[in-house]
Design a protein around this motif. Structure first.
Motif, PDB file in Angstrom:
ATOM      1  N   MET A   1       0.845  -1.180   0.000  1.00 14.17           N
ATOM      2  CA  MET A   1       0.000   0.000   0.000  1.00 14.17           C
ATOM      3  C   MET A   1       0.892   1.245   0.000  1.00 14.17           C
ATOM      4  SD  MET A   1      -2.498   1.264   3.068  1.00 14.17           S
ATOM      5  CE  MET A   1      -3.850   2.304   2.667  1.00 14.17           C
ATOM      6  N   GLU A   2       0.743   2.043  -1.035  1.00 10.93           N
ATOM      7  CA  GLU A   2       1.476   3.299  -1.073  1.00 10.93           C
ATOM      8  C   GLU A   2       0.695   4.319  -0.255  1.00 10.93           C
ATOM      9  OE1 GLU A   2       3.458   6.366  -4.281  1.00 10.93           O
ATOM     10  OE2 GLU A   2       2.135   4.800  -4.984  1.00 10.93           O
ATOM     11  N   ARG A   3       1.387   4.972   0.677  1.00 10.83           N
ATOM     12  CA  ARG A   3       0.711   5.932   1.529  1.00 10.83           C
ATOM     13  C   ARG A   3       1.639   7.089   1.848  1.00 10.83           C
ATOM     14  NH1 ARG A   3       1.600   5.753   7.076  1.00 10.83           N
ATOM     15  NH2 ARG A   3       3.236   4.306   7.689  1.00 10.83           N
ATOM     16  N   GLY A   4       1.048   8.228   2.128  1.00  8.22           N
ATOM     17  CA  GLY A   4       1.820   9.404   2.487  1.00  8.22           C
ATOM     18  C   GLY A   4       1.446   9.883   3.864  1.00  8.22           C
ATOM     19  N   ILE A   5       2.326  10.670   4.452  1.00  2.00           N
ATOM     20  CA  ILE A   5       2.035  11.245   5.765  1.00  2.00           C
ATOM     21  C   ILE A   5       2.142  12.763   5.679  1.00  2.00           C
ATOM     22  CG2 ILE A   5       2.805   9.203   7.006  1.00  2.00           C
ATOM     23  CD1 ILE A   5       5.315  10.784   7.783  1.00  2.00           C
ATOM     24  N   ILE A   6       1.382  13.419   6.518  1.00  2.00           N
ATOM     25  CA  ILE A   6       1.379  14.872   6.590  1.00  2.00           C
ATOM     26  C   ILE A   6       2.472  15.292   7.550  1.00  2.00           C
ATOM     27  CG2 ILE A   6       0.030  16.859   7.383  1.00  2.00           C
ATOM     28  CD1 ILE A   6      -2.469  15.170   6.556  1.00  2.00           C
ATOM     29  N   THR A   7       3.209  16.332   7.173  1.00  9.16           N
ATOM     30  CA  THR A   7       4.210  16.884   8.075  1.00  9.16           C
ATOM     31  C   THR A   7       3.894  18.351   8.322  1.00  9.16           C
ATOM     32  OG1 THR A   7       5.697  17.382   6.239  1.00  9.16           O
ATOM     33  CG2 THR A   7       6.026  15.277   7.370  1.00  9.16           C
ATOM     34  N   ILE A   8       4.233  18.789   9.525  1.00 10.67           N
ATOM     35  CA  ILE A   8       4.008  20.179   9.913  1.00 10.67           C
ATOM     36  C   ILE A   8       5.320  20.681  10.514  1.00 10.67           C
ATOM     37  CG2 ILE A   8       2.622  21.766  11.307  1.00 10.67           C
ATOM     38  CD1 ILE A   8       0.493  19.420  11.373  1.00 10.67           C
ATOM     39  N   SER A   9       5.899  21.704   9.906  1.00  7.15           N
ATOM     40  CA  SER A   9       7.181  22.218  10.372  1.00  7.15           C
ATOM     41  C   SER A   9       6.990  23.065  11.630  1.00  7.15           C
ATOM     42  CB  SER A   9       7.853  23.042   9.278  1.00  7.15           C
ATOM     43  OG  SER A   9       7.157  24.252   9.089  1.00  7.15           O
ATOM     44  N   MET A  28       0.628  10.584  13.551  1.00  8.05           N
ATOM     45  CA  MET A  28      -0.243  11.700  13.935  1.00  8.05           C
ATOM     46  C   MET A  28       0.292  12.380  15.185  1.00  8.05           C
ATOM     47  SD  MET A  28      -4.189  10.652  13.213  1.00  8.05           S
ATOM     48  CE  MET A  28      -4.190   8.873  13.311  1.00  8.05           C
ATOM     49  N   SER A  29       0.738  11.574  16.141  1.00  5.48           N
ATOM     50  CA  SER A  29       1.307  12.101  17.380  1.00  5.48           C
ATOM     51  C   SER A  29       2.494  13.005  17.082  1.00  5.48           C
ATOM     52  CB  SER A  29       1.715  10.928  18.276  1.00  5.48           C
ATOM     53  OG  SER A  29       2.348  11.380  19.435  1.00  5.48           O
ATOM     54  N   ASP A  30       3.369  12.566  16.203  1.00  2.00           N
ATOM     55  CA  ASP A  30       4.537  13.366  15.822  1.00  2.00           C
ATOM     56  C   ASP A  30       4.118  14.642  15.093  1.00  2.00           C
ATOM     57  OD1 ASP A  30       6.165  11.399  16.924  1.00  2.00           O
ATOM     58  OD2 ASP A  30       6.630  10.478  14.980  1.00  2.00           O
ATOM     59  N   ALA A  31       3.180  14.534  14.170  1.00  2.96           N
ATOM     60  CA  ALA A  31       2.747  15.694  13.379  1.00  2.96           C
ATOM     61  C   ALA A  31       2.087  16.754  14.255  1.00  2.96           C
ATOM     62  CB  ALA A  31       1.794  15.259  12.275  1.00  2.96           C
ATOM     63  N   PHE A  32       1.240  16.332  15.196  1.00  2.00           N
ATOM     64  CA  PHE A  32       0.492  17.279  16.017  1.00  2.00           C
ATOM     65  C   PHE A  32       1.176  17.594  17.343  1.00  2.00           C
ATOM     66  CE2 PHE A  32      -3.222  15.371  13.573  1.00  2.00           C
ATOM     67  CZ  PHE A  32      -3.240  16.413  12.657  1.00  2.00           C
ATOM     68  N   ALA A  79     -10.250  14.923  11.455  1.00  4.08           N
ATOM     69  CA  ALA A  79     -11.122  14.887  12.633  1.00  4.08           C
ATOM     70  C   ALA A  79     -10.304  14.952  13.916  1.00  4.08           C
ATOM     71  CB  ALA A  79     -11.989  13.629  12.605  1.00  4.08           C
ATOM     72  N   VAL A  80      -9.206  14.238  13.976  1.00  2.43           N
ATOM     73  CA  VAL A  80      -8.342  14.263  15.159  1.00  2.43           C
ATOM     74  C   VAL A  80      -7.781  15.674  15.368  1.00  2.43           C
ATOM     75  CG1 VAL A  80      -6.119  13.449  16.073  1.00  2.43           C
ATOM     76  CG2 VAL A  80      -7.766  11.809  15.159  1.00  2.43           C
ATOM     77  N   ALA A  81      -7.383  16.333  14.291  1.00  2.00           N
ATOM     78  CA  ALA A  81      -6.832  17.686  14.403  1.00  2.00           C
ATOM     79  C   ALA A  81      -7.831  18.647  15.040  1.00  2.00           C
ATOM     80  CB  ALA A  81      -6.416  18.201  13.029  1.00  2.00           C
ATOM     81  N   PHE A  82      -9.120  18.424  14.785  1.00  2.00           N
ATOM     82  CA  PHE A  82     -10.145  19.288  15.361  1.00  2.00           C
ATOM     83  C   PHE A  82     -10.441  18.941  16.820  1.00  2.00           C
ATOM     84  CE2 PHE A  82     -10.696  20.656  11.062  1.00  2.00           C
ATOM     85  CZ  PHE A  82     -11.142  21.969  11.177  1.00  2.00           C
ATOM     86  N   LYS A  83      -9.921  17.816  17.317  1.00  2.00           N
ATOM     87  CA  LYS A  83     -10.085  17.435  18.719  1.00  2.00           C
ATOM     88  C   LYS A  83      -8.922  17.935  19.581  1.00  2.00           C
ATOM     89  CE  LYS A  83     -13.684  14.490  18.520  1.00  2.00           C
ATOM     90  NZ  LYS A  83     -14.931  14.795  19.186  1.00  2.00           N
ATOM     91  N   LEU A  84      -7.823  18.326  18.956  1.00  2.00           N
ATOM     92  CA  LEU A  84      -6.618  18.714  19.685  1.00  2.00           C
ATOM     93  C   LEU A  84      -6.451  20.228  19.698  1.00  2.00           C
ATOM     94  CD1 LEU A  84      -4.193  16.105  18.082  1.00  2.00           C
ATOM     95  CD2 LEU A  84      -5.381  15.919  20.280  1.00  2.00           C
ATOM     96  N   ARG A  85      -5.610  20.701  20.621  1.00  2.00           N
ATOM     97  CA  ARG A  85      -5.325  22.137  20.676  1.00  2.00           C
ATOM     98  C   ARG A  85      -3.817  22.335  20.877  1.00  2.00           C
ATOM     99  NH1 ARG A  85      -7.662  26.825  20.515  1.00  2.00           N
ATOM    100  NH2 ARG A  85      -6.918  28.560  21.764  1.00  2.00           N
ATOM    101  N   THR A  86      -3.084  22.110  19.818  1.00  2.00           N
ATOM    102  CA  THR A  86      -1.657  22.393  19.817  1.00  2.00           C
ATOM    103  C   THR A  86      -1.374  23.363  18.685  1.00  2.00           C
ATOM    104  OG1 THR A  86      -1.096  20.584  18.305  1.00  2.00           O
ATOM    105  CG2 THR A  86      -1.091  20.073  20.672  1.00  2.00           C
ATOM    106  N   LYS A  87      -0.198  23.945  18.718  1.00  2.00           N
ATOM    107  CA  LYS A  87       0.205  24.866  17.653  1.00  2.00           C
ATOM    108  C   LYS A  87       0.134  24.168  16.299  1.00  2.00           C
ATOM    109  CE  LYS A  87       4.524  25.617  16.972  1.00  2.00           C
ATOM    110  NZ  LYS A  87       5.926  25.985  16.997  1.00  2.00           N
TER     111      LYS A  87
END
Length: 124
Positions: A1-9, A28-32, A79-87
């Motif tokens: 399965m080819e898959r990508g991940i989101i990164t946030i600098s 997700m934990s690392d990104a957020f 959906a997870v991003a809308f449940k969290l409150r980090t920078k």
């Protein structure tokens, strides 16, 4: 399965790959920038409230070397991003909303399919 991940600098720049996004809880934990328990709690709440269905948002991946893990769809990541409150989660939400608003005057077609029991709460 080819898959990508989101990164946030660190400065809030969001990078989304061109391949389908499927991320592990750790990714997700690392990104957020939160602990894994925060991701698990958010996912559990999303499934408990029937905001999303497991059958639509989770895949079990097995690699050739025998390692296997669960990955979650872009819909779950949002959906997870809308449940969290980090920078980082706020930067990602701004990115998502910016992409939606980028259409300007063009209409956005969003189709939602609710099964008869999916939108109901217990006791209704």
């Amino acid at each position: 399965m080819e898959r990508g991940i989101i990164t946030i600098s660190e400065n809030g720049a969001v990078t989304i790959p061109t391949v389908p996004v499927w991320m592990t809880q750790q990714e997700m934990s690392d990104a957020f920038n939160v602990f894994g328990c925060d991701i698990r709690r958010a996912i559990r709440a999303i499934y408990k409230n029937m905001e999303l269905l497991e059958s639509d948002t989770i895949r079990y991946v097995r690699q050739d070397n025998g390692i296997s893990y669960d990955v979650y769809s872009l819909e779950m990541v949002i959906a997870v991003a809308f449940k969290l409150r980090t920078k980082e989660s706020m930067a990602f939400r701004r990115f998502v909303m910016g992409r939606l608003n980028a259409n300007g005057s063009k209409p956005i077609n969003l189709f939602f399919s609710l099964s008869p029991s999916r939108g109901k709460r217990a006791g209704n």
